[in-house]
Write a protein that holds these residues in place. Structure first.
Motif, PDB file in Angstrom:
ATOM      1  N   LEU A   5      -2.260  -5.599 -15.696  1.00 24.34           N
ATOM      2  CA  LEU A   5      -1.460  -4.455 -15.277  1.00 24.34           C
ATOM      3  C   LEU A   5      -1.388  -4.367 -13.755  1.00 24.34           C
ATOM      4  O   LEU A   5      -0.308  -4.209 -13.180  1.00 24.34           O
ATOM      5  CB  LEU A   5      -2.039  -3.171 -15.869  1.00 24.34           C
ATOM      6  N   ARG A   6      -2.528  -4.494 -13.095  1.00 20.23           N
ATOM      7  CA  ARG A   6      -2.543  -4.402 -11.625  1.00 20.23           C
ATOM      8  C   ARG A   6      -1.796  -5.583 -10.988  1.00 20.23           C
ATOM      9  O   ARG A   6      -1.125  -5.412  -9.976  1.00 20.23           O
ATOM     10  CB  ARG A   6      -3.972  -4.305 -11.111  1.00 20.23           C
ATOM     11  N   GLY A   7      -1.896  -6.750 -11.582  1.00 17.23           N
ATOM     12  CA  GLY A   7      -1.161  -7.913 -11.054  1.00 17.23           C
ATOM     13  C   GLY A   7       0.335  -7.709 -11.142  1.00 17.23           C
ATOM     14  O   GLY A   7       1.084  -8.025 -10.208  1.00 17.23           O
ATOM     15  N   GLN A   8       0.789  -7.182 -12.270  1.00 18.24           N
ATOM     16  CA  GLN A   8       2.224  -6.904 -12.446  1.00 18.24           C
ATOM     17  C   GLN A   8       2.660  -5.800 -11.489  1.00 18.24           C
ATOM     18  O   GLN A   8       3.730  -5.879 -10.885  1.00 18.24           O
ATOM     19  CB  GLN A   8       2.506  -6.516 -13.897  1.00 18.24           C
ATOM     20  N   ALA A   9       1.837  -4.778 -11.353  1.00 14.88           N
ATOM     21  CA  ALA A   9       2.144  -3.682 -10.425  1.00 14.88           C
ATOM     22  C   ALA A   9       2.216  -4.203  -8.991  1.00 14.88           C
ATOM     23  O   ALA A   9       3.068  -3.770  -8.204  1.00 14.88           O
ATOM     24  CB  ALA A   9       1.092  -2.581 -10.543  1.00 14.88           C
ATOM     25  N   ARG A  10       1.359  -5.159  -8.655  1.00 18.71           N
ATOM     26  CA  ARG A  10       1.377  -5.734  -7.303  1.00 18.71           C
ATOM     27  C   ARG A  10       2.713  -6.438  -7.037  1.00 18.71           C
ATOM     28  O   ARG A  10       3.286  -6.298  -5.954  1.00 18.71           O
ATOM     29  CB  ARG A  10       0.218  -6.713  -7.116  1.00 18.71           C
ATOM     30  N   ALA A  31      -0.027  -3.830  10.100  1.00 21.49           N
ATOM     31  CA  ALA A  31      -0.541  -4.565   8.945  1.00 21.49           C
ATOM     32  C   ALA A  31      -1.446  -3.661   8.097  1.00 21.49           C
ATOM     33  O   ALA A  31      -1.392  -3.689   6.861  1.00 21.49           O
ATOM     34  CB  ALA A  31      -1.288  -5.806   9.389  1.00 21.49           C
ATOM     35  N   GLU A  32      -2.248  -2.845   8.747  1.00 16.35           N
ATOM     36  CA  GLU A  32      -3.150  -1.934   8.026  1.00 16.35           C
ATOM     37  C   GLU A  32      -2.354  -0.881   7.257  1.00 16.35           C
ATOM     38  O   GLU A  32      -2.654  -0.578   6.098  1.00 16.35           O
ATOM     39  CB  GLU A  32      -4.099  -1.243   9.010  1.00 16.35           C
ATOM     40  N   GLU A  33      -1.314  -0.332   7.893  1.00 17.26           N
ATOM     41  CA  GLU A  33      -0.476   0.663   7.224  1.00 17.26           C
ATOM     42  C   GLU A  33       0.276   0.043   6.040  1.00 17.26           C
ATOM     43  O   GLU A  33       0.415   0.669   4.994  1.00 17.26           O
ATOM     44  CB  GLU A  33       0.531   1.263   8.210  1.00 17.26           C
ATOM     45  N   GLN A  34       0.722  -1.198   6.205  1.00 17.76           N
ATOM     46  CA  GLN A  34       1.407  -1.901   5.121  1.00 17.76           C
ATOM     47  C   GLN A  34       0.470  -2.098   3.935  1.00 17.76           C
ATOM     48  O   GLN A  34       0.862  -1.923   2.783  1.00 17.76           O
ATOM     49  CB  GLN A  34       1.944  -3.243   5.603  1.00 17.76           C
ATOM     50  N   GLN A  35      -0.784  -2.478   4.206  1.00 17.74           N
ATOM     51  CA  GLN A  35      -1.771  -2.692   3.144  1.00 17.74           C
ATOM     52  C   GLN A  35      -2.067  -1.391   2.402  1.00 17.74           C
ATOM     53  O   GLN A  35      -2.144  -1.364   1.177  1.00 17.74           O
ATOM     54  CB  GLN A  35      -3.059  -3.300   3.715  1.00 17.74           C
ATOM     55  N   LYS A  36      -2.224  -0.300   3.164  1.00 18.33           N
ATOM     56  CA  LYS A  36      -2.468   1.000   2.537  1.00 18.33           C
ATOM     57  C   LYS A  36      -1.281   1.419   1.675  1.00 18.33           C
ATOM     58  O   LYS A  36      -1.451   1.937   0.570  1.00 18.33           O
ATOM     59  CB  LYS A  36      -2.741   2.066   3.606  1.00 18.33           C
ATOM     60  N   SER A  37      -0.085   1.173   2.176  1.00 17.05           N
ATOM     61  CA  SER A  37       1.126   1.503   1.426  1.00 17.05           C
ATOM     62  C   SER A  37       1.212   0.667   0.145  1.00 17.05           C
ATOM     63  O   SER A  37       1.571   1.184  -0.918  1.00 17.05           O
ATOM     64  CB  SER A  37       2.358   1.273   2.301  1.00 17.05           C
ATOM     65  N   LEU A  38       0.861  -0.601   0.250  1.00 13.18           N
ATOM     66  CA  LEU A  38       0.876  -1.486  -0.912  1.00 13.18           C
ATOM     67  C   LEU A  38      -0.104  -0.984  -1.976  1.00 13.18           C
ATOM     68  O   LEU A  38       0.246  -0.865  -3.151  1.00 13.18           O
ATOM     69  CB  LEU A  38       0.536  -2.921  -0.506  1.00 13.18           C
ATOM     70  N   GLU A  39      -1.323  -0.684  -1.575  1.00 15.54           N
ATOM     71  CA  GLU A  39      -2.339  -0.212  -2.525  1.00 15.54           C
ATOM     72  C   GLU A  39      -1.932   1.118  -3.155  1.00 15.54           C
ATOM     73  O   GLU A  39      -2.115   1.318  -4.365  1.00 15.54           O
ATOM     74  CB  GLU A  39      -3.708  -0.086  -1.840  1.00 15.54           C
ATOM     75  N   ALA A  40      -1.354   2.014  -2.352  1.00 16.58           N
ATOM     76  CA  ALA A  40      -0.907   3.308  -2.889  1.00 16.58           C
ATOM     77  C   ALA A  40       0.218   3.103  -3.909  1.00 16.58           C
ATOM     78  O   ALA A  40       0.237   3.752  -4.965  1.00 16.58           O
ATOM     79  CB  ALA A  40      -0.432   4.213  -1.753  1.00 16.58           C
ATOM     80  N   THR A  41       1.123   2.185  -3.617  1.00 14.60           N
ATOM     81  CA  THR A  41       2.231   1.915  -4.538  1.00 14.60           C
ATOM     82  C   THR A  41       1.720   1.278  -5.823  1.00 14.60           C
ATOM     83  O   THR A  41       2.167   1.633  -6.921  1.00 14.60           O
ATOM     84  CB  THR A  41       3.290   1.013  -3.864  1.00 14.60           C
ATOM     85  N   ILE A  42       0.775   0.354  -5.719  1.00 14.83           N
ATOM     86  CA  ILE A  42       0.170  -0.264  -6.908  1.00 14.83           C
ATOM     87  C   ILE A  42      -0.478   0.812  -7.775  1.00 14.83           C
ATOM     88  O   ILE A  42      -0.259   0.864  -8.988  1.00 14.83           O
ATOM     89  CB  ILE A  42      -0.863  -1.347  -6.516  1.00 14.83           C
ATOM     90  N   ASN A  43      -1.267   1.692  -7.158  1.00 13.28           N
ATOM     91  CA  ASN A  43      -1.939   2.759  -7.909  1.00 13.28           C
ATOM     92  C   ASN A  43      -0.933   3.683  -8.594  1.00 13.28           C
ATOM     93  O   ASN A  43      -1.134   4.093  -9.734  1.00 13.28           O
ATOM     94  CB  ASN A  43      -2.874   3.549  -6.995  1.00 13.28           C
ATOM     95  N   GLU A  44       0.160   3.986  -7.911  1.00 16.88           N
ATOM     96  CA  GLU A  44       1.205   4.833  -8.491  1.00 16.88           C
ATOM     97  C   GLU A  44       1.847   4.149  -9.699  1.00 16.88           C
ATOM     98  O   GLU A  44       2.062   4.764 -10.744  1.00 16.88           O
ATOM     99  CB  GLU A  44       2.271   5.125  -7.436  1.00 16.88           C
ATOM    100  N   LEU A  45       2.151   2.863  -9.562  1.00 14.59           N
ATOM    101  CA  LEU A  45       2.762   2.119 -10.659  1.00 14.59           C
ATOM    102  C   LEU A  45       1.838   2.036 -11.872  1.00 14.59           C
ATOM    103  O   LEU A  45       2.276   2.186 -13.012  1.00 14.59           O
ATOM    104  CB  LEU A  45       3.161   0.711 -10.196  1.00 14.59           C
ATOM    105  N   VAL A  46       0.557   1.809 -11.640  1.00 13.23           N
ATOM    106  CA  VAL A  46      -0.416   1.735 -12.726  1.00 13.23           C
ATOM    107  C   VAL A  46      -0.526   3.094 -13.417  1.00 13.23           C
ATOM    108  O   VAL A  46      -0.579   3.175 -14.647  1.00 13.23           O
ATOM    109  CB  VAL A  46      -1.793   1.264 -12.201  1.00 13.23           C
ATOM    110  N   ARG A  76       9.127  -3.745  -3.647  1.00  5.99           N
ATOM    111  CA  ARG A  76       9.550  -2.448  -3.089  1.00  5.99           C
ATOM    112  C   ARG A  76       9.258  -2.364  -1.597  1.00  5.99           C
ATOM    113  O   ARG A  76      10.093  -1.956  -0.807  1.00  5.99           O
ATOM    114  CB  ARG A  76       8.815  -1.301  -3.788  1.00  5.99           C
ATOM    115  N   ILE A  77       8.047  -2.743  -1.240  1.00  7.99           N
ATOM    116  CA  ILE A  77       7.616  -2.609   0.148  1.00  7.99           C
ATOM    117  C   ILE A  77       8.387  -3.556   1.063  1.00  7.99           C
ATOM    118  O   ILE A  77       8.718  -3.202   2.194  1.00  7.99           O
ATOM    119  CB  ILE A  77       6.090  -2.788   0.256  1.00  7.99           C
ATOM    120  N   GLU A  78       8.694  -4.752   0.583  1.00  8.50           N
ATOM    121  CA  GLU A  78       9.478  -5.690   1.394  1.00  8.50           C
ATOM    122  C   GLU A  78      10.856  -5.112   1.711  1.00  8.50           C
ATOM    123  O   GLU A  78      11.347  -5.250   2.827  1.00  8.50           O
ATOM    124  CB  GLU A  78       9.623  -7.028   0.674  1.00  8.50           C
ATOM    125  N   ARG A  79      11.484  -4.460   0.726  1.00  4.79           N
ATOM    126  CA  ARG A  79      12.796  -3.853   0.961  1.00  4.79           C
ATOM    127  C   ARG A  79      12.700  -2.719   1.984  1.00  4.79           C
ATOM    128  O   ARG A  79      13.520  -2.618   2.889  1.00  4.79           O
ATOM    129  CB  ARG A  79      13.398  -3.351  -0.347  1.00  4.79           C
TER     130      ARG A  79
END
Length: 96
Positions: free
Chosen positions: A43-48, A71-86, A54-57
């Motif tokens: 699930l987390r892999g698919q969410a990633r 880079a740090e803000e991008q990583q935080k945004s990525l993790e937050a988006t993954i958690n939201e999707l899950v 999404r984040i690239e767009r």
């Protein structure tokens, strides 16, 4: 060598054949897919994958507007988006 054994060795045994063999042996033939990893990891892999897309767009749009994230803000945004999707499991999660 019996045909079933030959077909098994070559990988050409069919589900129908296995059902017939099971029936002849008074058995139930069970066909299953066994995950190589946990459901959570899948699930987390698919969410990633979805989150990265999404984040690239968004990052591309922000770059055009000279508002790119660190880079740090991008990583935080990525993790937050993954958690939201899950958490929400939207239909698009399995479209890729």
């Amino acid at each position: 060598m019996p045909r079933l054994e030959q077909d098994e060795l070559t990988g050409s045994v069919t589900i129908k054949t296995m059902q017939q063999v099971a029936e002849a042996l008074d058995c139930a033939f069970v066909y299953a897919l066994v995950p190589r990893t946990s459901l959570e990891n899948t699930l987390r892999g698919q969410a990633r994958l979805v989150a990265q897309d999404r984040i690239e767009r968004v990052a591309h749009s922000m770059l055009l507007e000279a508002q790119s994230l660190s880079a740090e803000e991008q990583q935080k945004s990525l993790e937050a988006t993954i958690n939201e999707l899950v958490r929400e499991m939207p239909k698009e999660l399995w479209d890729k």
